[in-house]
Scaffold this motif. Structure first.
Motif, PDB file in Angstrom:
ATOM      1  N   SER A   1     -40.378 -40.567  11.946  1.00 12.49           N
ATOM      2  CA  SER A   1     -40.008 -39.261  12.493  1.00 12.49           C
ATOM      3  C   SER A   1     -40.831 -38.164  11.838  1.00 12.49           C
ATOM      4  O   SER A   1     -41.060 -38.189  10.623  1.00 12.49           O
ATOM      5  CB  SER A   1     -38.519 -38.995  12.253  1.00 12.49           C
TER       6      SER A   1
ATOM      7  N   GLU B   1     -42.784 -29.820  20.305  1.00 13.88           N
ATOM      8  CA  GLU B   1     -41.461 -29.680  20.910  1.00 13.88           C
ATOM      9  C   GLU B   1     -40.969 -30.998  21.490  1.00 13.88           C
ATOM     10  O   GLU B   1     -39.793 -31.357  21.360  1.00 13.88           O
ATOM     11  CB  GLU B   1     -41.497 -28.595  21.990  1.00 13.88           C
ATOM     12  N   HIS B   2     -41.892 -31.741  22.130  1.00  9.48           N
ATOM     13  CA  HIS B   2     -41.515 -33.026  22.719  1.00  9.48           C
ATOM     14  C   HIS B   2     -41.134 -34.024  21.631  1.00  9.48           C
ATOM     15  O   HIS B   2     -40.149 -34.760  21.763  1.00  9.48           O
ATOM     16  CB  HIS B   2     -42.677 -33.566  23.552  1.00  9.48           C
TER      17      HIS B   2
ATOM     18  N   ARG C   1     -46.395 -28.160  23.009  1.00  8.28           N
ATOM     19  CA  ARG C   1     -45.553 -29.111  23.719  1.00  8.28           C
ATOM     20  C   ARG C   1     -45.451 -30.436  22.964  1.00  8.28           C
ATOM     21  O   ARG C   1     -44.423 -31.109  23.007  1.00  8.28           O
ATOM     22  CB  ARG C   1     -46.102 -29.344  25.132  1.00  8.28           C
TER      23      ARG C   1
ATOM     24  N   LEU D   1     -39.943 -33.408  18.628  1.00  8.76           N
ATOM     25  CA  LEU D   1     -38.648 -33.047  18.057  1.00  8.76           C
ATOM     26  C   LEU D   1     -37.506 -33.369  19.015  1.00  8.76           C
ATOM     27  O   LEU D   1     -36.426 -33.801  18.595  1.00  8.76           O
ATOM     28  CB  LEU D   1     -38.636 -31.555  17.707  1.00  8.76           C
ATOM     29  N   GLN D   2     -37.762 -33.174  20.305  1.00 11.63           N
ATOM     30  CA  GLN D   2     -36.739 -33.463  21.308  1.00 11.63           C
ATOM     31  C   GLN D   2     -36.416 -34.955  21.354  1.00 11.63           C
ATOM     32  O   GLN D   2     -35.244 -35.352  21.397  1.00 11.63           O
ATOM     33  CB  GLN D   2     -37.208 -32.987  22.682  1.00 11.63           C
ATOM     34  N   VAL D   3     -37.459 -35.781  21.335  1.00 11.29           N
ATOM     35  CA  VAL D   3     -37.262 -37.233  21.374  1.00 11.29           C
ATOM     36  C   VAL D   3     -36.536 -37.707  20.126  1.00 11.29           C
ATOM     37  O   VAL D   3     -35.608 -38.520  20.185  1.00 11.29           O
ATOM     38  CB  VAL D   3     -38.615 -37.966  21.516  1.00 11.29           C
ATOM     39  N   GLU D   4     -36.958 -37.184  18.970  1.00 14.37           N
ATOM     40  CA  GLU D   4     -36.337 -37.610  17.719  1.00 14.37           C
ATOM     41  C   GLU D   4     -34.880 -37.171  17.628  1.00 14.37           C
ATOM     42  O   GLU D   4     -34.044 -37.870  17.051  1.00 14.37           O
ATOM     43  CB  GLU D   4     -37.137 -37.058  16.540  1.00 14.37           C
ATOM     44  N   ALA D   5     -34.576 -36.009  18.220  1.00 14.97           N
ATOM     45  CA  ALA D   5     -33.209 -35.496  18.153  1.00 14.97           C
ATOM     46  C   ALA D   5     -32.263 -36.243  19.089  1.00 14.97           C
ATOM     47  O   ALA D   5     -31.053 -36.297  18.853  1.00 14.97           O
ATOM     48  CB  ALA D   5     -33.193 -34.009  18.489  1.00 14.97           C
ATOM     49  N   SER D   6     -32.817 -36.821  20.152  1.00  9.49           N
ATOM     50  CA  SER D   6     -31.962 -37.485  21.135  1.00  9.49           C
ATOM     51  C   SER D   6     -31.313 -38.742  20.570  1.00  9.49           C
ATOM     52  O   SER D   6     -30.163 -39.050  20.874  1.00  9.49           O
ATOM     53  CB  SER D   6     -32.773 -37.841  22.388  1.00  9.49           C
TER      54      SER D   6
ATOM     55  N   ARG E   1     -42.708 -40.796  22.281  1.00 11.11           N
ATOM     56  CA  ARG E   1     -43.510 -39.625  21.922  1.00 11.11           C
ATOM     57  C   ARG E   1     -44.915 -39.700  22.506  1.00 11.11           C
ATOM     58  O   ARG E   1     -45.665 -38.726  22.482  1.00 11.11           O
ATOM     59  CB  ARG E   1     -43.573 -39.477  20.398  1.00 11.11           C
TER      60      ARG E   1
END
Length: 250
Positions: A27, A91-92, A88, A94-99, A149
């Motif tokens: 991550s 942001e992408h 992007r 971080l979004q994937v890791e947060a999901s 990612r």
């Protein structure tokens, strides 16, 4: 294709981090082509990454084969979007890791339909070959190996200027074979790409700089011709590896 290639060489098919059977990056660690170059360096002690490696470590490469792939990616109109891509990417990631969602399980039929739908030039047989390395069997079906990612290729692309491209070519020591499919990379991977002049510039620079060290062969087919017509492609590659004379288009 390897079984049809010249037998006197040792062939290595690498899965970069986040691809195929290789582990995913931790991550917070993004994917970049330059990072993939360092992975090759560890193994050596393909494609765009292979070209970049040959320019950074020219003394380690005797022959370079570009299989329907440019040596490096030139900046074009997309350079205007470069900062957008960088943003992007972060942001992408971080979004994937947060999901933290568990890997979705598919049937082979579902994955094959999905793959063929997004790759119109790919046939069913080639699709099944790609899924053999791109999936892992679990109790309920198959899960994709590719790191989420990496879902947007432009996030890991390193664009270079024409000046840097020409400078990189001058650093090459390898003999280079560029196999170009008639309906290849720029048609399959970049369907909306209209500036074909960039490809012409790349080929012209390779020819004018490397001279007899550069060989260009254009063959019928699309980006997946090495899978659909492996014997044809293997014959060209074997001739390049075994002989020093110039190749002619087959």
């Amino acid at each position: 294709m390897g079984e049809n290639a010249a037998p006197d060489f040792y062939y290595v098919a690498m899965d970069f981090g986040g691809h195929g059977l290789s582990s995913h990056y931790s991550s917070g660690v993004p994917y970049y082509h330059q990072t993939f170059v360092s992975e090759i360096r560890r193994v050596v002690a393909g494609g765009i990454v292979g070209g970049m490696f040959s320019c950074i470590f020219p003394e380690m490469v005797n022959k370079l084969i570009l299989l329907d792939s440019p040596l490096l990616l030139l900046e074009s109109n997309e350079v205007e979007n470069l900062l957008t891509y960088k943003r992007r990417t972060i942001e992408h990631m971080l979004q994937v890791e947060a999901s933290q969602e568990p890997s979705r399980v598919y049937s082979l039929k579902q994955l094959l339909q999905r793959l063929l739908k997004s790759n119109s030039h790919l046939n069913e047989e080639c699709g099944e070959l790609l899924l053999q390395r791109g999936t892992t069997k679990v109790a309920a079906g198959l899960v994709l190996n590719r790191d989420q990612r990496l879902s947007w290729p432009e996030n890991s692309v390193d664009l270079v200027s024409r000046e840097l491209y020409a400078h990189s070519i001058r650093k090459l020591q390898a003999h280079v074979l560029f196999i170009k499919a008639v309906h290849g990379y720029f048609d399959v991977r970049r369907e909306n790409y209209s500036d074909k002049e960039s490809l012409s510039f790349m080929i012209h620079t390779l020819k004018s700089t490397l001279k007899e060290q550069f060989q260009f062969v254009e063959i019928p087919g699309n980006h997946y011709v090495h899978m659909s017509e492996p014997q044809h492609v293997a014959t060209i590659i074997s001739s390049f590896l075994q002989h020093k004379h110039m190749l002619t288009a087959l």
